[in-house]
Design a protein around this motif. Structure first.
Motif, PDB file in Angstrom:
ATOM      1  N   GLY A  61       0.938  -1.355  -0.338  1.00  0.00           N
ATOM      2  CA  GLY A  61       0.273  -0.081  -0.017  1.00  0.00           C
ATOM      3  C   GLY A  61       0.909   0.835   0.136  1.00  0.00           C
ATOM      4  O   GLY A  61       0.248   2.491   0.628  1.00  0.00           O
ATOM      5  N   LEU A  62       2.306   1.355  -0.765  1.00  0.00           N
ATOM      6  CA  LEU A  62       2.431   2.239  -0.475  1.00  0.00           C
ATOM      7  C   LEU A  62       2.270   3.597  -1.417  1.00  0.00           C
ATOM      8  O   LEU A  62       2.475   4.783  -1.127  1.00  0.00           O
ATOM      9  CB  LEU A  62       3.981   2.424  -1.149  1.00  0.00           C
ATOM     10  N   SER A  63       1.755   3.006  -2.521  1.00  0.00           N
ATOM     11  CA  SER A  63       0.775   4.162  -2.771  1.00  0.00           C
ATOM     12  C   SER A  63       1.761   5.412  -3.773  1.00  0.00           C
ATOM     13  O   SER A  63       3.112   4.349  -4.818  1.00  0.00           O
ATOM     14  CB  SER A  63      -0.106   5.297  -2.895  1.00  0.00           C
ATOM     15  N   LEU A  64       2.429   6.665  -3.864  1.00  0.00           N
ATOM     16  CA  LEU A  64       3.170   7.306  -4.193  1.00  0.00           C
ATOM     17  C   LEU A  64       4.303   7.107  -2.913  1.00  0.00           C
ATOM     18  O   LEU A  64       5.658   7.551  -4.413  1.00  0.00           O
ATOM     19  CB  LEU A  64       2.985   8.853  -4.826  1.00  0.00           C
ATOM     20  N   ALA A  65       3.957   6.186  -2.569  1.00  0.00           N
ATOM     21  CA  ALA A  65       5.910   5.966  -1.861  1.00  0.00           C
ATOM     22  C   ALA A  65       6.681   7.575  -1.434  1.00  0.00           C
ATOM     23  O   ALA A  65       7.353   7.151  -0.700  1.00  0.00           O
ATOM     24  CB  ALA A  65       6.753   5.157  -2.632  1.00  0.00           C
ATOM     25  N   ASN A  66       5.893   8.376  -1.067  1.00  0.00           N
ATOM     26  CA  ASN A  66       6.574   9.636  -0.957  1.00  0.00           C
ATOM     27  C   ASN A  66       5.812  10.345   0.154  1.00  0.00           C
ATOM     28  O   ASN A  66       4.571   9.496   0.750  1.00  0.00           O
ATOM     29  CB  ASN A  66       6.783  11.209  -2.154  1.00  0.00           C
ATOM     30  N   SER A  67       5.801  11.560   0.619  1.00  0.00           N
ATOM     31  CA  SER A  67       6.121  12.145   2.197  1.00  0.00           C
ATOM     32  C   SER A  67       3.637  12.491   1.699  1.00  0.00           C
ATOM     33  O   SER A  67       2.545  12.350   2.852  1.00  0.00           O
ATOM     34  CB  SER A  67       6.052  13.428   2.483  1.00  0.00           C
ATOM     35  N   LEU A  68       3.221  12.738   0.392  1.00  0.00           N
ATOM     36  CA  LEU A  68       1.713  12.755   0.350  1.00  0.00           C
ATOM     37  C   LEU A  68       1.313  11.875   0.361  1.00  0.00           C
ATOM     38  O   LEU A  68       0.193  11.763   0.409  1.00  0.00           O
ATOM     39  CB  LEU A  68       2.074  13.476  -1.654  1.00  0.00           C
ATOM     40  N   THR A  69       1.622  11.051   0.924  1.00  0.00           N
ATOM     41  CA  THR A  69       0.967   9.010   1.266  1.00  0.00           C
ATOM     42  C   THR A  69       1.311   8.349   2.366  1.00  0.00           C
ATOM     43  O   THR A  69       1.197   7.297   2.105  1.00  0.00           O
ATOM     44  CB  THR A  69       0.389   8.122  -0.137  1.00  0.00           C
ATOM     45  N   LEU A  70       1.630   9.728   3.071  1.00  0.00           N
ATOM     46  CA  LEU A  70       2.399   8.553   4.032  1.00  0.00           C
ATOM     47  C   LEU A  70       1.380   8.039   5.439  1.00  0.00           C
ATOM     48  O   LEU A  70       0.380   9.127   4.916  1.00  0.00           O
ATOM     49  CB  LEU A  70       3.343  10.170   5.362  1.00  0.00           C
TER      50      LEU A  70
ATOM     51  N   GLY B  96       3.392   7.167  10.325  1.00  0.00           N
ATOM     52  CA  GLY B  96       4.709   6.873   9.600  1.00  0.00           C
ATOM     53  C   GLY B  96       5.108   6.702   8.804  1.00  0.00           C
ATOM     54  O   GLY B  96       6.579   6.923   8.530  1.00  0.00           O
ATOM     55  N   HIS B  97       4.443   5.560   8.139  1.00  0.00           N
ATOM     56  CA  HIS B  97       5.231   4.445   6.702  1.00  0.00           C
ATOM     57  C   HIS B  97       4.928   5.146   5.519  1.00  0.00           C
ATOM     58  O   HIS B  97       3.610   5.496   5.708  1.00  0.00           O
ATOM     59  CB  HIS B  97       5.016   3.334   7.474  1.00  0.00           C
ATOM     60  N   GLY B  98       5.527   4.321   4.995  1.00  0.00           N
ATOM     61  CA  GLY B  98       5.278   5.247   3.331  1.00  0.00           C
ATOM     62  C   GLY B  98       6.067   5.672   2.681  1.00  0.00           C
ATOM     63  O   GLY B  98       5.897   5.822   1.415  1.00  0.00           O
ATOM     64  N   ILE B  99       7.445   6.628   2.703  1.00  0.00           N
ATOM     65  CA  ILE B  99       8.523   6.965   1.869  1.00  0.00           C
ATOM     66  C   ILE B  99       9.410   5.655   1.438  1.00  0.00           C
ATOM     67  O   ILE B  99      10.141   4.802   2.261  1.00  0.00           O
ATOM     68  CB  ILE B  99       8.886   7.901   2.743  1.00  0.00           C
ATOM     69  N   GLN B 100       9.125   5.133   0.356  1.00  0.00           N
ATOM     70  CA  GLN B 100      10.236   4.628   0.036  1.00  0.00           C
ATOM     71  C   GLN B 100      11.075   5.194  -1.935  1.00  0.00           C
ATOM     72  O   GLN B 100       9.953   5.016  -2.272  1.00  0.00           O
ATOM     73  CB  GLN B 100       9.410   3.026  -0.330  1.00  0.00           C
ATOM     74  N   GLU B 101      12.089   5.643  -1.336  1.00  0.00           N
ATOM     75  CA  GLU B 101      12.258   6.303  -2.153  1.00  0.00           C
ATOM     76  C   GLU B 101      12.912   5.499  -3.561  1.00  0.00           C
ATOM     77  O   GLU B 101      11.892   6.119  -4.524  1.00  0.00           O
ATOM     78  CB  GLU B 101      13.929   7.126  -1.877  1.00  0.00           C
ATOM     79  N   GLU B 102      13.111   4.329  -4.209  1.00  0.00           N
ATOM     80  CA  GLU B 102      13.169   4.177  -5.226  1.00  0.00           C
ATOM     81  C   GLU B 102      12.101   3.563  -5.797  1.00  0.00           C
ATOM     82  O   GLU B 102      12.255   2.719  -6.838  1.00  0.00           O
ATOM     83  CB  GLU B 102      13.634   2.339  -4.947  1.00  0.00           C
ATOM     84  N   CYS B 103      11.039   3.090  -5.176  1.00  0.00           N
ATOM     85  CA  CYS B 103       9.231   3.105  -4.839  1.00  0.00           C
ATOM     86  C   CYS B 103       8.741   3.808  -6.454  1.00  0.00           C
ATOM     87  O   CYS B 103       7.847   4.380  -6.407  1.00  0.00           O
ATOM     88  CB  CYS B 103       8.429   2.086  -4.229  1.00  0.00           C
ATOM     89  N   GLN B 104       9.457   5.598  -5.907  1.00  0.00           N
ATOM     90  CA  GLN B 104       9.237   6.764  -6.067  1.00  0.00           C
ATOM     91  C   GLN B 104       9.221   6.757  -8.299  1.00  0.00           C
ATOM     92  O   GLN B 104       8.199   7.257  -8.160  1.00  0.00           O
ATOM     93  CB  GLN B 104       9.839   8.107  -5.290  1.00  0.00           C
TER      94      GLN B 104
END
Length: 89
Positions: A55-64, A68-76
């Motif tokens: 469920g990372l979605s955009l994997a950035n701070s917009l979809t945190l 507090g989880h969900g930022i995954q730089e390589e998935c962006q």
């Protein structure tokens, strides 16, 4: 209900990305879906990233997530990849 069992010639093109470490949905589910799409000749692009939760979605701070989880730089990168894929359909 498995997606790979729902594929027929009228299924639209699919852009799919998954993470290897997803502990909610096994990456094998996406691989089975991709194989079924290929068998039907449905245009498909698939990317598997090594790390990331479900469920990372955009994997950035917009979809945190609230936790507090969900930022995954390589998935962006999936958004840029999808944009190119859509442009070339």
């Amino acid at each position: 209900m498995s997606l790979e069992k729902q594929v027929h010639s009228q299924v639209p093109p699919a852009f799919i990305w998954h993470t290897f470490s997803d502990d909610c949905v096994p990456v094998e589910n996406s691989l089975l879906f991709v194989m079924a799409l290929r068998k039907q000749g449905i245009p498909t692009e698939f990317h598997m990233y090594p790390r990331g939760v479900h469920g990372l979605s955009l994997a950035n701070s917009l979809t945190l997530s609230i936790q507090g989880h969900g930022i995954q730089e390589e998935c962006q990168s999936w958004m840029a990849l999808a944009k190119v894929w859509l442009k070339n359909l």
